[in-house]
Design a protein around this motif. Sequence first.
Motif, short mmCIF file in Angstrom:
data_model
loop_
_atom_site.label_atom_id
_atom_site.label_comp_id
_atom_site.label_asym_id
_atom_site.label_seq_id
_atom_site.Cartn_x
_atom_site.Cartn_y
_atom_site.Cartn_z
N SER A 1 0.94 -1.36 -0.06
CA SER A 1 0.01 0.09 -0.09
C SER A 1 0.89 1.28 -0.02
O SER A 1 1.86 1.31 0.76
N LEU A 2 0.50 2.14 -0.97
CA LEU A 2 1.40 3.51 -0.87
C LEU A 2 0.39 4.50 -0.88
O LEU A 2 -0.59 4.63 -1.75
N GLU A 3 0.34 5.20 0.38
CA GLU A 3 -0.35 6.25 0.77
C GLU A 3 0.50 7.65 0.40
O GLU A 3 1.53 7.94 0.71
N ILE A 4 -0.05 8.38 -0.69
CA ILE A 4 0.40 9.76 -1.06
C ILE A 4 -0.69 10.82 -0.76
O ILE A 4 -1.66 10.80 -0.93
N LYS A 5 -0.15 11.82 0.31
CA LYS A 5 -1.00 12.86 0.61
C LYS A 5 -0.63 13.99 -0.59
O LYS A 5 0.30 14.39 -0.90
N THR A 6 -1.78 14.45 -1.07
CA THR A 6 -1.83 15.57 -2.10
C THR A 6 -3.28 16.19 -2.20
O THR A 6 -4.16 15.46 -2.02
N SER A 7 -3.10 17.54 -2.40
CA SER A 7 -4.58 18.14 -2.58
C SER A 7 -4.88 17.89 -3.96
O SER A 7 -4.01 17.95 -4.71
N GLN A 8 -6.22 17.77 -4.15
CA GLN A 8 -6.58 17.56 -5.55
C GLN A 8 -8.13 17.98 -5.73
O GLN A 8 -8.81 18.25 -4.84
N PRO A 9 -8.29 18.48 -7.03
CA PRO A 9 -9.78 19.34 -7.16
C PRO A 9 -10.92 18.11 -6.97
O PRO A 9 -10.65 16.67 -7.28
N PRO A 10 -12.06 18.56 -6.42
CA PRO A 10 -13.11 17.67 -6.16
C PRO A 10 -13.69 16.81 -7.34
O PRO A 10 -14.10 15.64 -7.42
N GLN A 11 -13.53 17.34 -8.64
CA GLN A 11 -13.69 16.46 -9.64
C GLN A 11 -13.32 15.18 -9.82
O GLN A 11 -13.28 14.05 -10.76
N ASN A 12 -11.66 14.88 -9.22
CA ASN A 12 -11.12 13.91 -9.30
C ASN A 12 -11.39 12.79 -8.37
O ASN A 12 -11.07 11.58 -8.48
N LEU A 13 -12.37 13.00 -7.57
CA LEU A 13 -12.74 12.08 -6.42
C LEU A 13 -13.77 11.03 -6.84
O LEU A 13 -14.11 10.29 -6.05
N ASN A 14 -14.27 11.13 -7.93
CA ASN A 14 -15.39 9.96 -8.13
C ASN A 14 -14.76 8.91 -9.17
O ASN A 14 -15.60 8.15 -9.64
N LYS A 15 -13.68 9.11 -9.47
CA LYS A 15 -12.82 8.14 -10.55
C LYS A 15 -11.85 7.03 -9.84
O LYS A 15 -10.83 7.80 -9.33
N ALA A 16 -12.08 5.70 -9.89
CA ALA A 16 -11.12 4.87 -9.45
C ALA A 16 -10.52 4.29 -10.58
O ALA A 16 -10.79 3.98 -11.75
N TYR A 17 -8.95 3.95 -10.29
CA TYR A 17 -8.13 3.39 -11.36
C TYR A 17 -7.89 2.15 -11.15
O TYR A 17 -7.53 1.67 -9.92
N PHE A 18 -7.96 1.31 -11.91
CA PHE A 18 -7.45 -0.36 -12.11
C PHE A 18 -6.43 -0.50 -13.21
O PHE A 18 -6.47 -0.38 -14.18
N GLU A 19 -5.24 -0.98 -12.82
CA GLU A 19 -4.02 -1.27 -13.73
C GLU A 19 -3.84 -2.81 -13.57
O GLU A 19 -3.39 -3.27 -12.64
N PHE A 20 -4.01 -3.11 -14.76
CA PHE A 20 -3.60 -4.73 -15.17
C PHE A 20 -2.20 -4.79 -15.99
O PHE A 20 -2.09 -3.84 -16.77
N GLY A 21 -1.52 -5.79 -15.63
CA GLY A 21 -0.23 -6.02 -16.36
C GLY A 21 1.07 -5.54 -15.93
O GLY A 21 2.01 -6.16 -16.14
N LEU A 22 1.02 -4.62 -15.36
CA LEU A 22 2.25 -4.01 -14.64
C LEU A 22 2.82 -5.07 -13.52
O LEU A 22 3.89 -5.31 -13.60
#
Length: 379
Positions: A167-188
């Motif tokens: 688990s990698l926790e990265i603290k950063t501020s971000q605009p609210p419009q980024n908050l409704n999308k989750a990302y899934f990476e396969f292959g790496l």
Amino acid sequence: MYNCIIIGAGPSGASAAYALAKQGHSVLILDRASFPRSKPCGGGVSPAIASWFDFDFTPVIDNTITQVRYTWKIGDPVEATLKNVKPMWMVNRSAFDQFILDQAIQKGARFQDNTEVTAIQPQTEGWTVKTPRETFTATYLIGADGVKSVIAQWLGLTNPKPSLAGSLEIKTSQPPQNLNKAYFEFGLLKNGYIWNFPKSYGYSISGAILRGNKANSAELKKQIFTYATEFGLDTSNATYTEYPLGLWRENQTLHSHNALLVGEAAGVLDPLTGEGIRPSIWTGLKASEAISQSLQGNPHAIAKYSDLVKQEWGNDLILAQRLAGLFYQFPQIAYKVGVKRPSAAQIMGQILCGELRYSDITEQAVSRLKKSLIPGMKG
Ligand SMILES: Cc1cc2nc3c(=O)[nH]c(=O)nc-3n(C[C@H](O)[C@H](O)[C@H](O)COP(=O)(O)OP(=O)(O)OC[C@H]3O[C@@H](n4cnc5c(N)ncnc54)[C@H](O)[C@@H]3O)c2cc1C
């Protein structure tokens, strides 16, 4: 003497404590950590759990997910909007776990943190539980002590099949419009995948190795960091933690003399997705029902709990394992014929919401994968 002592105050133990205390039973919950404690976790929670409780989780839902983006080795992206399923919750685990625990305490459960259970001993009427400072007694025990459960070992029960996550926790501020999308990476990441969940305070990037017996810790860390950098995140102040995952074993017995295992101690984590919170809570609630019934004189209630988990969850986890075995063995084909299908995101959303079971989809998914693998079988 308590009706029940619960060892571990994560989602499984706290949910069991809540349900037992609500029924008027006396409950002591012990945890070795100092609460609120952190737990390496993506913090994605199925909204299905809302219907299992009579309190509102809103105070600990940081944001919700309505869109997903899948990638293959950072490229070949597919985006989908989750339709007809409730948005997935994003939570901060230390706040979420503390919240359920607080509800249990309000119902009358007693909680003691910084208290490691060092031994348990069976008595004719129940159990003695030893900690460095005190000894407690109870009629029933719940082992909710997570993936490396010592309670399982002491009860002579099998520990879940170990796997590895980072688990990698990265603290950063971000605009609210980024908050409704989750990302899934396969292959790496070989034999597993990476999921990246946004929160109002940053990103939780998790990777899990879900196939094979030898998890490569160095590779896991390398690929999670590679992913984060490719995603455009500064990892210089990020916190990286590795933690095992507990996977279901066929024929797992979850009870002994007046004692039950719940949550990841019972190995109920989904071997395809790495989802553990919803099944852990479910087992906590079912264990509390079994103990309540046993306290009311039902002599079969404790043994029935093992059968119930096996039937209602374990059999599905075996199908998920079968699917995960194929999926992570041939990830590129699985990405092409499975993940990229327009219906894939909806199906996974429905599984996470409990509206679909693996038994509803495995046969078709396996046959589709096999057809793509075996030349001449393509329909
Ligand atoms: C990197 C990573 C990412 C994940 N992401 C997700 C996700 O996004 N969504 C999801 O649903 N699941 C996720 N999971 C899985 C999820 O975190 C677990 O399945 C869940 O925490 C299990 O809950 P639990 O109550 O069984 O155990 P835990 O939450 O592990 O709690 C066990 C507790 O027992 C205590 N304990 C242990 N031994 C003793 C002892 N001897 N005496 C007293 N106390 C003791 C510990 O201190 C701990 O507080 C992830 C896991 C990892 C590792």
